[in-house]
Motif scaffolding. Structure first.
Motif, PDB file in Angstrom:
ATOM      1  N   ALA A   1    -117.403  78.005  48.903  1.00  0.00           N
ATOM      2  CA  ALA A   1    -118.681  77.036  48.356  1.00  0.00           C
ATOM      3  C   ALA A   1    -119.257  76.751  49.976  1.00  0.00           C
ATOM      4  CB  ALA A   1    -117.919  75.979  47.792  1.00  0.00           C
ATOM      5  N   ALA A   2    -118.619  76.698  50.888  1.00  0.00           N
ATOM      6  CA  ALA A   2    -119.268  76.276  52.360  1.00  0.00           C
ATOM      7  C   ALA A   2    -120.056  77.510  52.851  1.00  0.00           C
ATOM      8  CB  ALA A   2    -118.307  75.293  53.059  1.00  0.00           C
ATOM      9  N   GLY A   3    -119.870  78.561  52.200  1.00  0.00           N
ATOM     10  CA  GLY A   3    -120.554  79.622  52.722  1.00  0.00           C
ATOM     11  C   GLY A   3    -119.787  80.518  53.641  1.00  0.00           C
ATOM     12  N   PHE A   4    -118.275  80.347  53.639  1.00  0.00           N
ATOM     13  CA  PHE A   4    -117.424  81.047  54.499  1.00  0.00           C
ATOM     14  C   PHE A   4    -116.537  82.088  53.667  1.00  0.00           C
ATOM     15  CE2 PHE A   4    -117.561  76.950  56.711  1.00  0.00           C
ATOM     16  CZ  PHE A   4    -117.910  77.352  57.948  1.00  0.00           C
ATOM     17  N   GLU A   5    -116.168  83.390  54.285  1.00  0.00           N
ATOM     18  CA  GLU A   5    -115.531  84.145  53.740  1.00  0.00           C
ATOM     19  C   GLU A   5    -114.191  83.751  53.726  1.00  0.00           C
ATOM     20  OE1 GLU A   5    -115.833  88.382  54.290  1.00  0.00           O
ATOM     21  OE2 GLU A   5    -117.251  88.007  55.488  1.00  0.00           O
ATOM     22  N   ALA A   6    -113.180  83.802  52.731  1.00  0.00           N
ATOM     23  CA  ALA A   6    -111.858  83.192  52.579  1.00  0.00           C
ATOM     24  C   ALA A   6    -111.140  84.441  51.680  1.00  0.00           C
ATOM     25  CB  ALA A   6    -111.756  82.003  52.186  1.00  0.00           C
ATOM     26  N   TYR A   7    -109.964  84.725  52.275  1.00  0.00           N
ATOM     27  CA  TYR A   7    -108.972  85.627  51.490  1.00  0.00           C
ATOM     28  C   TYR A   7    -107.732  85.235  51.542  1.00  0.00           C
ATOM     29  CZ  TYR A   7    -112.893  88.759  52.218  1.00  0.00           C
ATOM     30  OH  TYR A   7    -114.175  89.453  52.296  1.00  0.00           O
TER      31      TYR A   7
ATOM     32  N   TRP B   1     -98.335  81.445  50.841  1.00  0.00           N
ATOM     33  CA  TRP B   1     -99.662  82.095  50.645  1.00  0.00           C
ATOM     34  C   TRP B   1    -100.430  81.614  51.769  1.00  0.00           C
ATOM     35  CZ3 TRP B   1    -101.209  84.967  46.315  1.00  0.00           C
ATOM     36  CH2 TRP B   1    -100.418  85.155  45.092  1.00  0.00           C
ATOM     37  N   ASP B   2    -100.714  82.737  52.506  1.00  0.00           N
ATOM     38  CA  ASP B   2    -101.729  82.655  53.859  1.00  0.00           C
ATOM     39  C   ASP B   2    -103.112  82.845  53.414  1.00  0.00           C
ATOM     40  OD1 ASP B   2     -99.419  81.879  55.190  1.00  0.00           O
ATOM     41  OD2 ASP B   2     -99.064  83.901  55.883  1.00  0.00           O
ATOM     42  N   ILE B   3    -103.783  81.942  54.045  1.00  0.00           N
ATOM     43  CA  ILE B   3    -105.523  82.321  53.862  1.00  0.00           C
ATOM     44  C   ILE B   3    -105.869  82.755  55.197  1.00  0.00           C
ATOM     45  CG2 ILE B   3    -107.585  81.206  53.336  1.00  0.00           C
ATOM     46  CD1 ILE B   3    -106.211  79.738  51.158  1.00  0.00           C
ATOM     47  N   THR B   4    -106.862  83.781  55.081  1.00  0.00           N
ATOM     48  CA  THR B   4    -107.651  84.171  56.442  1.00  0.00           C
ATOM     49  C   THR B   4    -109.087  83.773  56.014  1.00  0.00           C
ATOM     50  OG1 THR B   4    -107.813  85.929  58.110  1.00  0.00           O
ATOM     51  CG2 THR B   4    -107.688  86.581  55.712  1.00  0.00           C
ATOM     52  N   THR B   5    -109.847  83.313  57.041  1.00  0.00           N
ATOM     53  CA  THR B   5    -111.323  82.857  56.838  1.00  0.00           C
ATOM     54  C   THR B   5    -112.118  83.063  57.995  1.00  0.00           C
ATOM     55  OG1 THR B   5    -112.781  81.110  56.070  1.00  0.00           O
ATOM     56  CG2 THR B   5    -110.823  80.494  57.771  1.00  0.00           C
ATOM     57  N   SER B   6    -113.465  83.274  57.792  1.00  0.00           N
ATOM     58  CA  SER B   6    -114.428  83.323  58.785  1.00  0.00           C
ATOM     59  C   SER B   6    -114.812  81.775  59.530  1.00  0.00           C
ATOM     60  CB  SER B   6    -115.779  83.762  58.079  1.00  0.00           C
ATOM     61  OG  SER B   6    -116.406  83.092  57.088  1.00  0.00           O
ATOM     62  N   ALA B   7    -114.513  80.930  58.586  1.00  0.00           N
ATOM     63  CA  ALA B   7    -114.531  79.361  59.130  1.00  0.00           C
ATOM     64  C   ALA B   7    -113.748  79.379  60.525  1.00  0.00           C
ATOM     65  CB  ALA B   7    -114.184  78.440  58.127  1.00  0.00           C
ATOM     66  N   LEU B   8    -114.222  78.480  61.367  1.00  0.00           N
ATOM     67  CA  LEU B   8    -113.668  78.306  62.763  1.00  0.00           C
ATOM     68  C   LEU B   8    -112.477  76.980  62.499  1.00  0.00           C
ATOM     69  CD1 LEU B   8    -116.371  78.518  65.290  1.00  0.00           C
ATOM     70  CD2 LEU B   8    -114.581  79.923  65.094  1.00  0.00           C
ATOM     71  N   PRO B   9    -111.668  77.140  63.099  1.00  0.00           N
ATOM     72  CA  PRO B   9    -110.520  75.796  63.020  1.00  0.00           C
ATOM     73  C   PRO B   9    -111.083  74.517  62.800  1.00  0.00           C
ATOM     74  CG  PRO B   9    -109.716  77.180  64.724  1.00  0.00           C
ATOM     75  CD  PRO B   9    -111.397  77.761  64.276  1.00  0.00           C
ATOM     76  N   GLN B  10    -112.089  74.256  63.584  1.00  0.00           N
ATOM     77  CA  GLN B  10    -112.898  72.963  63.278  1.00  0.00           C
ATOM     78  C   GLN B  10    -113.691  72.805  62.082  1.00  0.00           C
ATOM     79  OE1 GLN B  10    -112.800  74.967  65.763  1.00  0.00           O
ATOM     80  NE2 GLN B  10    -112.821  73.902  67.810  1.00  0.00           N
TER      81      GLN B  10
ATOM     82  N   LEU C   1    -109.409  78.431  48.362  1.00  0.00           N
ATOM     83  CA  LEU C   1    -110.430  79.562  48.710  1.00  0.00           C
ATOM     84  C   LEU C   1    -111.734  78.994  48.306  1.00  0.00           C
ATOM     85  CD1 LEU C   1    -108.164  82.592  47.261  1.00  0.00           C
ATOM     86  CD2 LEU C   1    -108.931  82.112  49.455  1.00  0.00           C
ATOM     87  N   GLU C   2    -111.688  78.425  47.191  1.00  0.00           N
ATOM     88  CA  GLU C   2    -112.936  77.913  46.766  1.00  0.00           C
ATOM     89  C   GLU C   2    -113.767  76.879  47.527  1.00  0.00           C
ATOM     90  OE1 GLU C   2    -112.277  76.089  42.890  1.00  0.00           O
ATOM     91  OE2 GLU C   2    -111.817  78.149  42.028  1.00  0.00           O
TER      92      GLU C   2
ATOM     93  N   THR D   1    -113.580  85.732  65.483  1.00  0.00           N
ATOM     94  CA  THR D   1    -114.492  86.722  64.699  1.00  0.00           C
ATOM     95  C   THR D   1    -115.024  86.473  63.634  1.00  0.00           C
ATOM     96  OG1 THR D   1    -114.864  89.154  64.028  1.00  0.00           O
ATOM     97  CG2 THR D   1    -112.844  88.303  64.303  1.00  0.00           C
ATOM     98  N   ARG D   2    -115.987  86.724  63.070  1.00  0.00           N
ATOM     99  CA  ARG D   2    -116.363  86.755  61.485  1.00  0.00           C
ATOM    100  C   ARG D   2    -116.125  87.690  60.724  1.00  0.00           C
ATOM    101  NH1 ARG D   2    -117.636  80.844  61.142  1.00  0.00           N
ATOM    102  NH2 ARG D   2    -118.800  80.239  62.777  1.00  0.00           N
ATOM    103  N   GLU D   3    -115.502  88.577  61.227  1.00  0.00           N
ATOM    104  CA  GLU D   3    -115.427  90.013  60.752  1.00  0.00           C
ATOM    105  C   GLU D   3    -113.864  90.063  60.011  1.00  0.00           C
ATOM    106  OE1 GLU D   3    -116.609  93.250  59.983  1.00  0.00           O
ATOM    107  OE2 GLU D   3    -118.700  92.303  60.311  1.00  0.00           O
ATOM    108  N   VAL D   4    -113.615  90.301  58.652  1.00  0.00           N
ATOM    109  CA  VAL D   4    -112.490  90.261  57.960  1.00  0.00           C
ATOM    110  C   VAL D   4    -111.716  91.496  58.419  1.00  0.00           C
ATOM    111  CG1 VAL D   4    -113.136  91.234  55.903  1.00  0.00           C
ATOM    112  CG2 VAL D   4    -110.748  89.995  56.171  1.00  0.00           C
ATOM    113  N   THR D   5    -112.656  92.570  58.559  1.00  0.00           N
ATOM    114  CA  THR D   5    -111.830  93.867  58.951  1.00  0.00           C
ATOM    115  C   THR D   5    -111.125  94.001  60.527  1.00  0.00           C
ATOM    116  OG1 THR D   5    -113.522  95.010  57.617  1.00  0.00           O
ATOM    117  CG2 THR D   5    -112.092  96.337  58.886  1.00  0.00           C
ATOM    118  N   LEU D   6    -111.835  93.137  61.387  1.00  0.00           N
ATOM    119  CA  LEU D   6    -111.115  93.054  62.648  1.00  0.00           C
ATOM    120  C   LEU D   6    -109.843  92.270  62.724  1.00  0.00           C
ATOM    121  CD1 LEU D   6    -114.570  92.659  64.662  1.00  0.00           C
ATOM    122  CD2 LEU D   6    -112.938  94.537  64.701  1.00  0.00           C
TER     123      LEU D   6
END
Ligand code: ATP
Ligand code: MG
Length: 448
Positions: free
Chosen positions: A18-24, A42-51, A13-14, A104-109
């Motif tokens: 730290a790279a500016g993405f959201e991560a939960y 423990w699964d993580i969901t993030t705004s970062a694209l796979p690459q 998560l850190e 998407t970059r929206e966690v709610t979506l």
């Protein structure tokens, strides 16, 4: 409220934030942690694209688990962590899988595509909980509820019907009334789901299902196993019974050990009854040979559901022999059964019979359970005393007989069978010299 996250997961998560993405952390982990249950993955969901994720975790082992769907697995200090990009699912034209996924970059979506409110909560130590669908409240009230409109969600993916039932059973939740109604309405969608997935969900839920639940969702079960439908309303006018065949089977499943295969066998054990039913002149119902008929029907079901061979053979054997009464067996018959069925099935059968008895008229239970225990005791005595339950257990084998000059072939086979019969009938001991002697005699007499 905070969630205690393992250090490796925190590290991931850190790195992402730290790279500016959201991560939960998200899904089952958040749900189970909130409930104080042990967390499996423990699964993580993030705004970062796979690459972007792959690049950030360059120094770690990264597996492209489901790169098309946005999932990569990173291994940090031995812990496998699935990191998935926030995504929205496209249309579901096959009622099972989205035709496409869109990042998407929206966690709610991302949370809105998830199945149930209790599985649609995200959490990060930085941002706290993201819970747009009231998941925490539903967890506190122990409710399984679809995210959004239940009919639409089941239409997207019919497997969710079984997932809803499974979560309600394993978590001890009730189903929200609208979600439950939609399960009944949409049960036909299970036709689009592969048997492997159906069996896997069934096996996860059966250990937790009681008779009331099985009966309440009988329509869903009949969608998977239509052969059971004839049991409902199939009366058993017999002093031993107080329920119709269906509810008796549900009770028998409830009373059996929390083993999915035994429970499935109990649900199926009387499936031969409707077609074997006859009523005598006194109005009493009989079901001659129903166990054997049921085993045949069960074989067809197991083949259709594509279960493993091991599971198939076990369930069929438990249905075929559910009515056996080993307390009445001679030692010889008991040894034959042990040889044919093996000790595991024999032991299952005592549990099967116990559950069957308890699901019948309680007026007869004590006596019948006593008989079952007597059978179990005799079985255990024989197992501890004897060592020969099949030809393979004889102290002599085919190679020994060939070495003695008996030619390979049917005669030799017959001699081995006779030796086995002699041993289990206690006519000769299971000892090599005695067996060799007897084999010679049989061969010379041509009397094999
Ligand atoms: P389990 O304890 O069984 O692993 P889980 O909630 O982790 O429970 P998974 O099947 O591992 O369930 O899925 C992880 C998450 O992905 C779920 O919590 C849910 O948010 C989402 N999910 C999984 N399968 C589906 C599905 N068929 N439809 C919608 N969302 C799903
Ligand atoms: Mg999981």
């Amino acid at each position: 409220m905070i969630i205690d996250i393992p250090s490796q997961v925190n590290k991931a998560l850190e790195i992402l934030s730290a790279a500016g993405f959201e991560a939960y952390v998200v899904g089952g982990a958040v749900r189970d942690a909130l409930m104080g249950r042990p967390v499996n993955d423990w699964d993580i969901t993030t705004s970062a694209l796979p690459q972007e994720t792959e690049k950030l975790f360059e120094d770690y082992r990264v597996i492209e688990t489901g790169i098309k769907h946005g999932t990569v697995t990173v291994i940090i200090d031995g812990e496998h962590i699935e990191i998935t990009t926030f995504r929205i699912d496209g249309d579901y034209s096959d009622n099972r899988r989205p035709d496409s996924v869109e990042f998407t970059r929206e966690v709610t979506l991302d949370l809105s595509r998830r199945d149930f409110t209790c599985n649609a909560i995200a959490y990060s130590p930085l941002k706290g909980f993201v819970d747009p669908f009231g998941g925490i409240e539903d967890i506190n009230n122990k409710i399984v509820r679809c995210v959004g409109e239940a009919d639409r969600r089941f239409n997207e993916d019919g497997l969710r019907i079984l997932r809803a039932l499974r979560f309600s059973l394993t978590l001890g939740f009730t189903l929200d009334s609208e979600t439950a109604a939609a399960i009944h309405r949409n049960r036909g969608l299970l036709a689009n789901i592969s048997s492997e997935r159906i069996v896997s969900e069934l096996c996860k839920m059966l250990p937790f299902a009681d008779a009331e639940f099985l009966d309440e969702y009988s329509d869903v079960i009949f969608e998977i196993i239509p052969e059971l439908k004839a049991e409902k309303g199939c009366a058993q006018n017999h002093e031993r019974h107080i329920y119709d065949v269906w509810y008796h089977s549900c009770k028998a499943a409830e009373y059996s050990p929390p083993d999915a295969e035994i429970r499935l066998a109990m649900l199926l054990h009387d499936i031969g009854k409707p077609s074997c039913k006859s009523t005598d002149e006194n109005g009493v119902d009989h079901f001659y040979s129903h166990a054997h008929a049921g085993a045949g029907i069960t074989r067809g079901i197991m083949n259709r559901l594509k279960v493993s061979n091991r599971m198939k053979n076990r369930v069929i054997a438990l249905v075929e022999y559910h009515g056996f009464m080993p307390e009445q067996f001679s030692d010889k018959t008991m040894r034959k059964y042990i040889g044919t069925l093996g000790t595991e099935i024999m032991e299952d059968l005592f549990a099967v019979r116990e559950a069957d008895i308890r699901a019948q008229n309680p007026a007869f239970a004590e006596e019948a359970l006593g008989q079952n225990e007597a059978g179990r005791k005799r079985y255990e005595e024989i197992i501890s005393r004897e060592n020969c339950f099949g030809i393979k257990d004889l102290a002599i084998n085919g190679a020994d007989l060939i070495a003695m000059g008996i030619p390979e072939g049917t005669v030799l086979g017959r001699i081995l069978n006779t030796l086995f019969d002699d041993v289990i009938s206690d006519r000769i001991p299971n000892e090599k010299t005695a067996l060799a002697e007897r084999a010679k005699e049989l061969y010379n007499n041509g009397n094999s």
